[in-house]
Design an enzyme around this catalytic site. Structure first.
Site, short mmCIF file in Angstrom:
data_model
loop_
_atom_site.label_atom_id
_atom_site.label_comp_id
_atom_site.label_asym_id
_atom_site.label_seq_id
_atom_site.Cartn_x
_atom_site.Cartn_y
_atom_site.Cartn_z
N HIS A 1 0.84 -1.21 0.00
CA HIS A 1 0.00 0.00 0.00
C HIS A 1 0.88 1.26 0.00
O HIS A 1 0.68 2.17 -0.83
CB HIS A 1 -0.91 -0.03 1.24
CG HIS A 1 -1.80 1.16 1.40
ND1 HIS A 1 -3.13 1.16 1.00
CD2 HIS A 1 -1.58 2.41 1.92
CE1 HIS A 1 -3.66 2.34 1.26
NE2 HIS A 1 -2.74 3.12 1.82
N GLU A 2 1.82 1.33 0.93
CA GLU A 2 2.67 2.53 1.02
C GLU A 2 3.55 2.68 -0.22
O GLU A 2 3.72 3.79 -0.73
CB GLU A 2 3.54 2.50 2.29
CG GLU A 2 2.77 2.55 3.61
CD GLU A 2 1.81 3.74 3.76
OE1 GLU A 2 2.03 4.78 3.10
OE2 GLU A 2 0.82 3.61 4.50
N HIS B 1 1.65 4.24 -3.01
CA HIS B 1 1.60 5.71 -2.96
C HIS B 1 2.85 6.31 -3.64
O HIS B 1 2.75 7.30 -4.37
CB HIS B 1 1.55 6.21 -1.52
CG HIS B 1 0.20 6.08 -0.88
ND1 HIS B 1 -0.97 6.42 -1.52
CD2 HIS B 1 -0.18 5.67 0.37
CE1 HIS B 1 -2.01 6.22 -0.71
NE2 HIS B 1 -1.56 5.75 0.44
N HIS C 1 -5.75 6.68 -2.58
CA HIS C 1 -6.63 5.68 -2.00
C HIS C 1 -7.73 5.29 -2.98
O HIS C 1 -8.21 6.13 -3.75
CB HIS C 1 -7.25 6.20 -0.70
CG HIS C 1 -6.24 6.23 0.41
ND1 HIS C 1 -6.29 7.12 1.45
CD2 HIS C 1 -5.13 5.47 0.64
CE1 HIS C 1 -5.27 6.91 2.26
NE2 HIS C 1 -4.55 5.92 1.78
N CYS C 2 -8.13 4.04 -2.92
CA CYS C 2 -9.06 3.49 -3.90
C CYS C 2 -10.31 3.01 -3.15
O CYS C 2 -10.23 2.56 -2.01
CB CYS C 2 -8.37 2.33 -4.61
SG CYS C 2 -9.43 1.40 -5.70
N CYS D 1 -9.09 -3.85 -3.29
CA CYS D 1 -7.82 -3.27 -3.74
C CYS D 1 -6.91 -2.99 -2.55
O CYS D 1 -7.35 -2.47 -1.52
CB CYS D 1 -8.09 -1.98 -4.52
SG CYS D 1 -6.59 -1.24 -5.15
#
Lengths: 446, 177
Positions: free
Chosen positions: B130-131, B134, B140-141, B146
């Protein structure tokens, strides 16, 4: 298309600004920061933000004072105040002063996201509400095109043919033939029907007013521009813009219009930000644009940009077989507005009406029927109630009172019973006009 | 092929590091390199909150350990915060070079539940992806599965998958096919 929400963060601590900035851009918002209230107010003057997230304790002007100033600038702006030192008093004061919410630092991540999501939801709902209101008002004004003549059937075919495309349309025809109704019918039958049809009567506005009307303006763009204003092109996003009396616009506005049609983007008057809008353009004119192009008073490039499809609306004298159905429609319309039972029209009166040439077209016929219902005996419309016919027939001489009554009524109808405007046109004061209305027992249909 | 430099600050089990390497490699089609990092984390400790300042740690990792080509992630096992939030699992420079992720709040024991090492590893892997997402420009989704879906609680992390949804996958900047 859901618009991107913009947030202005106001906090004197850099670490707080950075944290909020990073947090919100990861959520897909457009974010800017200001380190004090003064800087924030300056930013707010030059650009719009949907949400302002401001600390209460700041050097110089505090958050509560800033909140009050923002609210005085933009009543509907959403301001959320934050503080590390929560007290009931400040919370209550902030909410009294119009804050959307009040939060204590540090927040739970979930609380912060929820807070902004709720504010965003309100913004989207307000936008949607505005769009629906415009759409509703345009729906309320949609009247059926009336008539079954050969000439009108051709128009219906044209409407059907062009409605589903996004091509620009020019509607031509004499004044009073119903060009705007044709535009509404095109819009109502197009895929854009769930979005607004925004009408602009170009002939009624000066160049500068038309510019501000079409493109909107930023606060302070000119004297008296106290607030930001959305332009008609912006309001017509996903819908249709109807430019009536297109032939009347100045050369400068023709250039501006051409650019907007080519790029589908524009700037507000006094603004510096490009705004995009997906609109379909429909124009109307009672002039011969081609001759104007040849004479050099209308730009050729704009003419060809607009003239993808042309629909010519026939004058009433070329579709006199539609008079009975039109008369019936107007009788029902005005009897309903006057809360009266629908009354018939004499055959003789109807035959007489079909003998006229109607230079004012359907608008003239409508005014005649409205007037006949106001002055008539209330049982049926007869030739006697149609003075225009009597005039053209050179029939019985009217008394001075009858002439005055008729003239006052015509003017009242012309100005939609606006007493001030009618009195001004008649060059009498309002009291005199009221006395005449009482004397002749004239009653507004509305 | 992109390179992702993983810098561990503190001790992590080999089994976890192997799983992180494999899954991150798959997610980004990138080459993973490992390095142990040393930082005096005491400098970033806030005694009033008893937590570590994520913003400052991210900045220093970016300055001292950030690779010139590719992405850098600092792996930590401390309780992170940023001034406005009570806690964070990780922090990143959007479309930037560096990010950090911590497994401190990811274990069941923190919530009075029975230990589940596999679950904790999965959570950490999701947070790392996740990070890093970015840093590749992803925001964000809202897709429920996801990996880029925002997560406040560990249960939220458990709900989402380890993969990018088709939309995020297509938006990954420099994402090699």
């Amino acid at each position: 298309m859901v618009k991107q929400i913009s947030i202005l963060i106001v906090d004197d601590e850099e670490s707080v600004r950075d944290s909020l900035f990073n947090w919100f851009i990861e959520d897909g918002y457009r974010v800017e920061c200001a380190e004090d209230a003064k800087q924030a107010l300056t930013r707010l003057e030059s650009s719009e933000f949907d949400i302002v997230l401001a600390d209460i304790k700041m050097p110089g002007m505090d958050g509560l004072e800033m909140l009050r100033r923002i609210k005085s600038l933009r009543k509907d702006s959403i301001v959320i105040v934050m503080t590390a030192f929560a007290t009931v008093d400040t919370a209550v004061q902030a909410l009294k002063d119009g804050a959307f919410d009040y939060v204590t630092k540090p927040f739970d991540p979930d609380d912060l996201s929820h807070l902004i999501r709720n504010a965003s939801k309100q913004i989207h709902l307000e936008d949607e509400n505005e769009t629906l209101k415009v759409h509703l008002s345009s729906l309320e004004n949609v009247e059926n095109l009336i008539g079954n003549s050969e000439a009108m059937r051709r128009v219906y075919g044209e409407i059907e043919r062009v409605a589903h495309s996004a091509a620009p349309v020019i509607i031509t025809g004499e004044s009073g033939t119903g060009k705007e109704l044709v535009a509404k019918a095109i819009h109502a039958n197009s895929p854009r029907k769930f979005f607004p049809m925004v009408s602009v009567h170009c002939g009624a506005l000066t160049e500068s007013l038309l510019e501000s009307e079409l493109f909107g303006h930023e606060k302070g763009a000119f004297t008296g521009a106290m607030y930001n204003r959305k332009g008609r092109f912006e309001m017509a996003d996903n819908g249709t813009i109807f430019l009536d009396e297109i032939a009347t616009i100045s050369t400068k506005m023709q250039v501006e219009l051409l650019r907007v049609l080519e790029t589908k983007s524009f700037m507000r008057v006094g603004g510096n930000r490009e705004i995009s809008s997906d609109f379909r353009v429909i124009c109307a004119t009672n002039k011969d644009l081609k001759s104007m192009v040849e004479a050099g008073s209308f730009r050729e490039d704009l003419y060809y940009r607009l003239n993808v499809v042309t629909i010519e609306v026939p004058p009433l004298r070329e579709r006199l077989e539609d008079v009975p159905v039109l008369v019936d429609f107007f009788i029902r319309k005005y009897c309903s507005a006057m809360n009266r039972t629908v009354i018939p029209i004499d055959d003789a009166a109807l035959i007489k009406l079909q003998d006229l040439t109607f230079p004012g077209n359907i608008r003239e016929l409508e005014n005649m029927i409205e007037r006949a219902l106001v002055v008539g005996n209330g049982k049926r419309i007869t030739v006697k109630d149609l003075p225009f016919i009597k005039d053209s027939q050179g029939s019985s001489v009217e008394s001075l009172d009858e002439l005055e009554k008729g003239h006052i009524l015509n003017i009242l109808i012309k100005y939609s019973w606006n007493i001030s405007a009618a009195a001004k046109a008649l060059k009498v004061d309002r009291v005199t006009l009221y006395n005449k209305i009482r004397k002749y027992d004239l009653k507004s249909p509305r | 092929m992109d390179e992702i430099a993983m810098i561990s600050f503190g001790y992590f089990e080999k089994q976890l590091l192997d799983a992180v390497t494999m899954r991150t490699e798959q997610a980004f089609s990138a080459r993973i390199s490992w390095k142990e990092g040393f930082l005096d984390l005491g400098d970033y400790y806030d005694p009033s909150r008893r937590q570590y300042d994520g913003n400052r740690i991210l900045k220093v990792i970016d300055e001292r350990f950030g690779v010139s080509k590719g992405k850098t992630i600092g792996l930590l096992s401390i309780d992170l915060f940023i001034p406005i939030l009570t806690f964070i699992y990780g922090q990143a420079f959007l479309n930037g070079r560096s990010c950090i992720a911590s497994n401190y709040r990811l274990s069941n024991e923190r919530y009075g539940l029975l230990p589940d090492e596999t679950l904790m590893h999965n959570r950490f892997i999701k947070e790392i992806i996740h990070e890093l997402g970015h840093t590749y420009g992803l925001i964000h989704c809202s897709h429920p599965d996801c990996v880029m879906r925002s997560s406040t609680y560990v249960e939220d992390i458990d709900q989402k998958g380890e993969d990018f949804c088709p939309n995020c996958k297509s938006n990954l900047i420099h994402f090699p096919e």
